[in-house]
Enzyme design. Structure first.
Site, PDB file in Angstrom:
ATOM      1  N   HIS A   1      33.773  43.861   2.782  1.00 56.56           N
ATOM      2  CA  HIS A   1      32.320  44.023   2.936  1.00 56.56           C
ATOM      3  C   HIS A   1      31.547  43.075   2.012  1.00 56.56           C
ATOM      4  O   HIS A   1      31.895  42.923   0.840  1.00 56.56           O
ATOM      5  CB  HIS A   1      31.909  45.480   2.671  1.00 56.56           C
ATOM      6  CG  HIS A   1      32.210  46.390   3.822  1.00 56.56           C
ATOM      7  ND1 HIS A   1      32.239  47.762   3.717  1.00 56.56           N
ATOM      8  CD2 HIS A   1      32.477  46.109   5.128  1.00 56.56           C
ATOM      9  CE1 HIS A   1      32.513  48.298   4.898  1.00 56.56           C
ATOM     10  NE2 HIS A   1      32.676  47.318   5.764  1.00 56.56           N
TER      11      HIS A   1
ATOM     12  N   ASP B   1      28.850  43.206   0.312  1.00 60.04           N
ATOM     13  CA  ASP B   1      28.343  43.661  -1.000  1.00 60.04           C
ATOM     14  C   ASP B   1      29.472  43.759  -2.035  1.00 60.04           C
ATOM     15  O   ASP B   1      29.232  44.087  -3.192  1.00 60.04           O
ATOM     16  CB  ASP B   1      27.577  44.997  -0.884  1.00 60.04           C
ATOM     17  CG  ASP B   1      28.433  46.150  -0.408  1.00 60.04           C
ATOM     18  OD1 ASP B   1      29.251  45.962   0.514  1.00 60.04           O
ATOM     19  OD2 ASP B   1      28.294  47.266  -0.959  1.00 60.04           O
ATOM     20  N   HIS B   2      30.707  43.440  -1.616  1.00 58.54           N
ATOM     21  CA  HIS B   2      31.845  43.405  -2.541  1.00 58.54           C
ATOM     22  C   HIS B   2      32.409  41.987  -2.710  1.00 58.54           C
ATOM     23  O   HIS B   2      33.185  41.741  -3.623  1.00 58.54           O
ATOM     24  CB  HIS B   2      32.965  44.328  -2.047  1.00 58.54           C
ATOM     25  CG  HIS B   2      32.549  45.762  -2.001  1.00 58.54           C
ATOM     26  ND1 HIS B   2      33.068  46.725  -2.839  1.00 58.54           N
ATOM     27  CD2 HIS B   2      31.625  46.393  -1.233  1.00 58.54           C
ATOM     28  CE1 HIS B   2      32.486  47.888  -2.579  1.00 58.54           C
ATOM     29  NE2 HIS B   2      31.616  47.710  -1.606  1.00 58.54           N
TER      30      HIS B   2
ATOM     31  N   HIS C   1      37.916  53.484   5.065  1.00 56.91           N
ATOM     32  CA  HIS C   1      36.568  52.891   5.043  1.00 56.91           C
ATOM     33  C   HIS C   1      36.595  51.563   5.809  1.00 56.91           C
ATOM     34  O   HIS C   1      35.783  51.313   6.690  1.00 56.91           O
ATOM     35  CB  HIS C   1      36.155  52.687   3.587  1.00 56.91           C
ATOM     36  CG  HIS C   1      34.861  51.988   3.391  1.00 56.91           C
ATOM     37  ND1 HIS C   1      33.656  52.546   3.737  1.00 56.91           N
ATOM     38  CD2 HIS C   1      34.577  50.769   2.868  1.00 56.91           C
ATOM     39  CE1 HIS C   1      32.681  51.692   3.436  1.00 56.91           C
ATOM     40  NE2 HIS C   1      33.212  50.608   2.914  1.00 56.91           N
TER      41      HIS C   1
ATOM     42  N   HIS D   1      29.878  52.620  -6.008  1.00 59.93           N
ATOM     43  CA  HIS D   1      28.470  52.960  -5.747  1.00 59.93           C
ATOM     44  C   HIS D   1      28.027  54.192  -6.532  1.00 59.93           C
ATOM     45  O   HIS D   1      28.816  55.112  -6.750  1.00 59.93           O
ATOM     46  CB  HIS D   1      28.252  53.247  -4.254  1.00 59.93           C
ATOM     47  CG  HIS D   1      28.320  52.042  -3.377  1.00 59.93           C
ATOM     48  ND1 HIS D   1      27.244  51.215  -3.157  1.00 59.93           N
ATOM     49  CD2 HIS D   1      29.356  51.518  -2.671  1.00 59.93           C
ATOM     50  CE1 HIS D   1      27.602  50.236  -2.337  1.00 59.93           C
ATOM     51  NE2 HIS D   1      28.884  50.392  -2.026  1.00 59.93           N
TER      52      HIS D   1
HETATM   53 FE   LIG Z   1      32.229  48.970   1.810  1.00 63.15          FE
END
Ligand SMILES: [Fe+2]
Length: 254
Positions: free
Chosen positions: A54, A56-57, A108, A166
């Site tokens: 992802h 955002d990682h 996920h 998060h």
């Molecule tokens: Fe994620």
């Protein structure tokens, strides 16, 4: 070796593992905040750990490794730009004095991996698989995959520090209280987290012991969790995976 949170975006934490004048980051979605952290503390970036694809990682990888030779560890598959060392279940890597073993933890995403070190004090970097009071959304994987991924964490030492990516704890606990309104550990933890967030403090890292006591996604075999899932779904005799599937979709709509 010390671990610090670098806050990023609205609720991400990029974990920085610092040893003397060097550091390693986990899931640098944003290169800018990592560079600021390095400059402010006079640190050299030595390696990057990635848990899943992802943006955002992973969004900061290319900028952070530009003109440098830095190892970037991450999931196998060749789908993440900048990975230099692909990892799979059972592999291990050395970060400063600590050896980290790799767990494949799909659910996920399908590529998700987690990093666990049992040296000195046990540490888990679990990305978006486990959160305090919750677990990652099932974007790519099945409830069965997530159940088995979370099971890998359940058997880790209770004092393992859990570094999730998060700050979702408060909203997760509001949901957890719907599932287990009588869980006194959960009620107490909720009160502590409300106070921490009022003071603008981080609620992470958590511990495995804490999560086993309060996180419904690690507690599908607990009677109250199963009963809540059966009531919500109007299904009887759910097995542990069935309970997880119900509470995950319940949380998606919460
Ligand atoms: Fe994620």
């Amino acid at each position: 070796m010390e671990i610090f949170a670098i806050p990023a975006f609205t609720d991400n934490y990029i974990w920085a593992v610092v040893e003397k004048d060097q550091f390693v980051v986990v899931d640098p979605g944003d290169s800018l905040v990592v560079k600021e952290f390095a400059e402010k503390n006079n640190l050299q970036l030595r390696a990057i750990l990635i848990t899943h694809w992802h943006p955002d990682h992973t969004g900061g990888i290319i900028e952070l490794v530009k003109d440098k030779s830095i190892s970037v560890y991450g999931p196998k598959g060749g789908h993440i730009d900048g990975i230099t060392d692909e990892l799979k279940e059972g592999d291990s890597i050395r970060i400063f004095d600590n050896e980290f073993s790799i767990f494949e933890t799909p659910g996920h995403t399908l590529d998700h991996i987690s990093y666990f070190s049992n040296e000195n004090k046990p540490i888990l970097f679990c990305g978006d698989t486990l959160f305090s009071g919750g677990c990652g959304r099932l974007f790519e994987g099945t409830p069965d995959q997530m159940f088995h991924s979370l099971n890998k964490f359940s058997s880790l030492p209770g004092n393992t520090k859990v570094y999730c990516t998060h700050e979702y704890t408060l909203s997760n606990l509001k949901f957890a209280l719907e599932v287990e309104p009588k869980n006194q550990d959960l009620i107490n933890y909720y009160d502590q987290v409300v106070e921490k967030r009022d003071r603008n403090e981080y609620t992470l890292p958590s511990t495995i012991e804490k999560e086993l006591n309060i996180n419904p996604f690690l507690r599908s075999s607990i009677e109250e969790v199963r009963k809540s899932a059966e009531l919500y779904s109007s299904k009887a005799n759910l097995d542990d995976v069935g309970v997880l599937a119900v509470i995950r979709s319940w949380k998606d709509n919460f």
